[in-house]
Write a protein that holds these residues in place. Sequence first.
Motif, PDB file in Angstrom:
ATOM      1  N   PHE A  50      29.694  47.592  57.927  1.00  0.00           N
ATOM      2  CA  PHE A  50      30.976  46.882  57.890  1.00  0.00           C
ATOM      3  C   PHE A  50      30.851  45.563  57.130  1.00  0.00           C
ATOM      4  CE2 PHE A  50      31.446  49.596  61.671  1.00  0.00           C
ATOM      5  CZ  PHE A  50      32.663  50.195  61.393  1.00  0.00           C
ATOM      6  N   GLN A  51      29.660  44.943  57.212  1.00  0.00           N
ATOM      7  CA  GLN A  51      29.459  43.678  56.513  1.00  0.00           C
ATOM      8  C   GLN A  51      29.489  43.863  55.000  1.00  0.00           C
ATOM      9  OE1 GLN A  51      27.135  45.428  57.966  1.00  0.00           O
ATOM     10  NE2 GLN A  51      25.204  45.337  56.848  1.00  0.00           N
ATOM     11  N   ILE A  52      29.107  45.048  54.531  1.00  0.00           N
ATOM     12  CA  ILE A  52      29.161  45.333  53.101  1.00  0.00           C
ATOM     13  C   ILE A  52      30.618  45.366  52.634  1.00  0.00           C
ATOM     14  CG2 ILE A  52      28.609  47.005  51.294  1.00  0.00           C
ATOM     15  CD1 ILE A  52      26.154  45.657  52.517  1.00  0.00           C
ATOM     16  N   ILE A  53      31.466  46.031  53.417  1.00  0.00           N
ATOM     17  CA  ILE A  53      32.892  46.089  53.084  1.00  0.00           C
ATOM     18  C   ILE A  53      33.482  44.676  53.070  1.00  0.00           C
ATOM     19  CG2 ILE A  53      35.132  47.027  53.739  1.00  0.00           C
ATOM     20  CD1 ILE A  53      33.086  49.131  52.875  1.00  0.00           C
ATOM     21  N   ASP A  54      33.085  43.858  54.047  1.00  0.00           N
ATOM     22  CA  ASP A  54      33.579  42.477  54.107  1.00  0.00           C
ATOM     23  C   ASP A  54      33.140  41.668  52.887  1.00  0.00           C
ATOM     24  OD1 ASP A  54      34.794  42.967  56.548  1.00  0.00           O
ATOM     25  OD2 ASP A  54      33.100  42.221  57.730  1.00  0.00           O
ATOM     26  N   GLN A  55      31.902  41.871  52.465  1.00  0.00           N
ATOM     27  CA  GLN A  55      31.394  41.139  51.308  1.00  0.00           C
ATOM     28  C   GLN A  55      32.133  41.528  50.034  1.00  0.00           C
ATOM     29  OE1 GLN A  55      27.169  41.908  51.267  1.00  0.00           O
ATOM     30  NE2 GLN A  55      26.832  40.890  53.243  1.00  0.00           N
ATOM     31  N   VAL A  56      32.392  42.816  49.891  1.00  0.00           N
ATOM     32  CA  VAL A  56      33.132  43.280  48.714  1.00  0.00           C
ATOM     33  C   VAL A  56      34.547  42.714  48.738  1.00  0.00           C
ATOM     34  CG1 VAL A  56      34.073  45.298  47.532  1.00  0.00           C
ATOM     35  CG2 VAL A  56      31.765  45.392  48.495  1.00  0.00           C
ATOM     36  N   LYS A  57      35.184  42.755  49.904  1.00  0.00           N
ATOM     37  CA  LYS A  57      36.544  42.242  50.028  1.00  0.00           C
ATOM     38  C   LYS A  57      36.610  40.760  49.670  1.00  0.00           C
ATOM     39  CE  LYS A  57      40.907  42.168  51.292  1.00  0.00           C
ATOM     40  NZ  LYS A  57      41.954  42.742  50.412  1.00  0.00           N
ATOM     41  N   THR A  58      35.662  39.981  50.145  1.00  0.00           N
ATOM     42  CA  THR A  58      35.623  38.549  49.848  1.00  0.00           C
ATOM     43  C   THR A  58      35.516  38.305  48.343  1.00  0.00           C
ATOM     44  OG1 THR A  58      34.605  38.016  51.985  1.00  0.00           O
ATOM     45  CG2 THR A  58      34.358  36.396  50.215  1.00  0.00           C
ATOM     46  N   ALA A  59      34.642  39.090  47.706  1.00  0.00           N
ATOM     47  CA  ALA A  59      34.450  38.938  46.262  1.00  0.00           C
ATOM     48  C   ALA A  59      35.710  39.325  45.494  1.00  0.00           C
ATOM     49  CB  ALA A  59      33.263  39.781  45.803  1.00  0.00           C
ATOM     50  N   VAL A  60      36.341  40.410  45.905  1.00  0.00           N
ATOM     51  CA  VAL A  60      37.543  40.884  45.212  1.00  0.00           C
ATOM     52  C   VAL A  60      38.699  39.904  45.397  1.00  0.00           C
ATOM     53  CG1 VAL A  60      39.310  42.692  45.198  1.00  0.00           C
ATOM     54  CG2 VAL A  60      36.901  43.322  45.305  1.00  0.00           C
ATOM     55  N   GLU A  61      38.835  39.351  46.599  1.00  0.00           N
ATOM     56  CA  GLU A  61      39.922  38.409  46.875  1.00  0.00           C
ATOM     57  C   GLU A  61      39.830  37.157  46.001  1.00  0.00           C
ATOM     58  OE1 GLU A  61      42.774  38.314  49.121  1.00  0.00           O
ATOM     59  OE2 GLU A  61      42.379  40.433  48.734  1.00  0.00           O
ATOM     60  N   LYS A  62      38.624  36.758  45.648  1.00  0.00           N
ATOM     61  CA  LYS A  62      38.448  35.583  44.800  1.00  0.00           C
ATOM     62  C   LYS A  62      38.978  35.828  43.391  1.00  0.00           C
ATOM     63  CE  LYS A  62      34.384  33.693  47.185  1.00  0.00           C
ATOM     64  NZ  LYS A  62      32.938  33.358  47.058  1.00  0.00           N
ATOM     65  N   VAL A  63      38.892  37.078  42.956  1.00  0.00           N
ATOM     66  CA  VAL A  63      39.310  37.430  41.592  1.00  0.00           C
ATOM     67  C   VAL A  63      40.782  37.808  41.527  1.00  0.00           C
ATOM     68  CG1 VAL A  63      38.897  38.972  39.639  1.00  0.00           C
ATOM     69  CG2 VAL A  63      36.977  38.204  41.059  1.00  0.00           C
ATOM     70  N   CYS A  64      41.217  38.672  42.470  1.00  0.00           N
ATOM     71  CA  CYS A  64      42.620  39.113  42.473  1.00  0.00           C
ATOM     72  C   CYS A  64      43.127  39.182  43.912  1.00  0.00           C
ATOM     73  CB  CYS A  64      42.785  40.451  41.767  1.00  0.00           C
ATOM     74  SG  CYS A  64      41.563  41.714  42.183  1.00  0.00           S
ATOM     75  N   PRO A  65      43.503  38.045  44.474  1.00  0.00           N
ATOM     76  CA  PRO A  65      43.933  37.983  45.874  1.00  0.00           C
ATOM     77  C   PRO A  65      45.184  38.812  46.149  1.00  0.00           C
ATOM     78  CG  PRO A  65      44.453  35.946  44.716  1.00  0.00           C
ATOM     79  CD  PRO A  65      43.557  36.731  43.814  1.00  0.00           C
ATOM     80  N   GLY A  66      45.127  39.511  47.297  1.00  0.00           N
ATOM     81  CA  GLY A  66      46.293  40.261  47.750  1.00  0.00           C
ATOM     82  C   GLY A  66      46.614  41.505  46.959  1.00  0.00           C
ATOM     83  N   ILE A  67      45.666  42.011  46.185  1.00  0.00           N
ATOM     84  CA  ILE A  67      45.932  43.168  45.321  1.00  0.00           C
ATOM     85  C   ILE A  67      45.210  44.432  45.789  1.00  0.00           C
ATOM     86  CG2 ILE A  67      45.760  44.098  42.976  1.00  0.00           C
ATOM     87  CD1 ILE A  67      47.784  41.843  43.287  1.00  0.00           C
ATOM     88  N   VAL A  68      43.942  44.304  46.135  1.00  0.00           N
ATOM     89  CA  VAL A  68      43.115  45.473  46.471  1.00  0.00           C
ATOM     90  C   VAL A  68      43.003  45.619  47.986  1.00  0.00           C
ATOM     91  CG1 VAL A  68      40.881  46.600  46.172  1.00  0.00           C
ATOM     92  CG2 VAL A  68      41.811  45.149  44.345  1.00  0.00           C
ATOM     93  N   CYS A  70      41.747  47.093  51.717  1.00  0.00           N
ATOM     94  CA  CYS A  70      40.460  47.422  52.344  1.00  0.00           C
ATOM     95  C   CYS A  70      40.228  48.931  52.316  1.00  0.00           C
ATOM     96  CB  CYS A  70      40.446  46.907  53.782  1.00  0.00           C
ATOM     97  SG  CYS A  70      40.573  45.107  53.912  1.00  0.00           S
ATOM     98  N   ALA A  71      41.305  49.696  52.428  1.00  0.00           N
ATOM     99  CA  ALA A  71      41.196  51.158  52.376  1.00  0.00           C
ATOM    100  C   ALA A  71      40.645  51.610  51.027  1.00  0.00           C
ATOM    101  CB  ALA A  71      42.559  51.787  52.625  1.00  0.00           C
ATOM    102  N   ASP A  72      41.120  50.986  49.934  1.00  0.00           N
ATOM    103  CA  ASP A  72      40.601  51.318  48.609  1.00  0.00           C
ATOM    104  C   ASP A  72      39.137  50.920  48.481  1.00  0.00           C
ATOM    105  OD1 ASP A  72      42.824  52.556  47.584  1.00  0.00           O
ATOM    106  OD2 ASP A  72      43.480  50.870  46.353  1.00  0.00           O
ATOM    107  N   ILE A  73      38.786  49.788  49.054  1.00  0.00           N
ATOM    108  CA  ILE A  73      37.393  49.341  48.986  1.00  0.00           C
ATOM    109  C   ILE A  73      36.476  50.340  49.685  1.00  0.00           C
ATOM    110  CG2 ILE A  73      35.777  47.581  49.816  1.00  0.00           C
ATOM    111  CD1 ILE A  73      37.954  45.498  49.241  1.00  0.00           C
ATOM    112  N   VAL A  74      36.877  50.832  50.852  1.00  0.00           N
ATOM    113  CA  VAL A  74      36.082  51.834  51.573  1.00  0.00           C
ATOM    114  C   VAL A  74      35.886  53.078  50.704  1.00  0.00           C
ATOM    115  CG1 VAL A  74      36.069  53.429  53.537  1.00  0.00           C
ATOM    116  CG2 VAL A  74      36.721  51.035  53.871  1.00  0.00           C
ATOM    117  N   ALA A  75      36.949  53.512  50.027  1.00  0.00           N
ATOM    118  CA  ALA A  75      36.873  54.702  49.182  1.00  0.00           C
ATOM    119  C   ALA A  75      35.944  54.496  47.987  1.00  0.00           C
ATOM    120  CB  ALA A  75      38.278  55.074  48.699  1.00  0.00           C
ATOM    121  N   VAL A  76      36.031  53.336  47.367  1.00  0.00           N
ATOM    122  CA  VAL A  76      35.191  53.047  46.208  1.00  0.00           C
ATOM    123  C   VAL A  76      33.727  52.899  46.611  1.00  0.00           C
ATOM    124  CG1 VAL A  76      34.682  51.354  44.404  1.00  0.00           C
ATOM    125  CG2 VAL A  76      37.057  52.004  44.866  1.00  0.00           C
TER     126      VAL A  76
END
Length: 283
Positions: A50-68, A70-76
Amino acid sequence: MSIAPSLGAPLLRMHFHDCFVRGCEGSVLLDNANKTTEKYAIPNLSLRGFQIIDQVKTAVEKVCPGIVSCADIVAVVARDVVVALKGPSWEVELGRRDGTVSLASETLTNLLAPFANYSTLQQGFKRKGLSVKDLVLPKIELFLTGAHTIGTSHCSSFENRIYNFTGKGLLGDADPTMDPRYVPRLQSRCKPGDQTTLVEMDPGSFRTFDEHYYKLVTKRRGLFQSDAALLDNAETKAYVELHSQDNTIDFFKDFGVSMINMGRIGVLTGIQGEIRKVCSKIN
């Protein structure tokens, strides 16, 4: 995965477990103080990363907030860990939105148990809009049919097959559909009542994504009853035997198609759900 290869199977399984409960909408990630969300249900206690998903989400939010979502992140991430473990790649369809409800009670009615028979497996997949072919080919720790070319399993998930199959407590009461030469090897690893020991589901190859597990199933060395059940039906048996013959190219292609199909289950789009800012809680 080069840092923590053991997380590959749990992260792949996380995608399965998410999609089969309420659809692919990230409900498996939600947390609460009362521990009543999906992640605390018995079938999900073996999920990790779960911490991996959180880390990816944090990184993605810095680049494009509110766009991607968590469900898509799990799939990717599920796709990427398979690639990292020398498996196939596939085009992950994006655009899912996140759900806002997560109930541990819903996992038991939606996730198929490792002791499921063929009829139960088929009905469970049919309810989700998946075919018999999808039943066999996503064989990667679906907890429903087991994730088995990579990863490990607790002894408790198959203990009944090696000690008390009929439930009568008889000596030598092992599942007759399991290779009798394999039973003693499993018993040497798993003592009655063992709740902690982990056993490789694909011995010698549990960190490499390949079709070797199908060879074990054809030799009656699959860990779960749900594996043995695949040999009870002519169609699924044919798929298992086909992919046990070093048919890597077709296996990889079919697996990718099946993962795309599974990734479409119950998705939220448009104004449904939300894009969570933090994957473990609703906005």
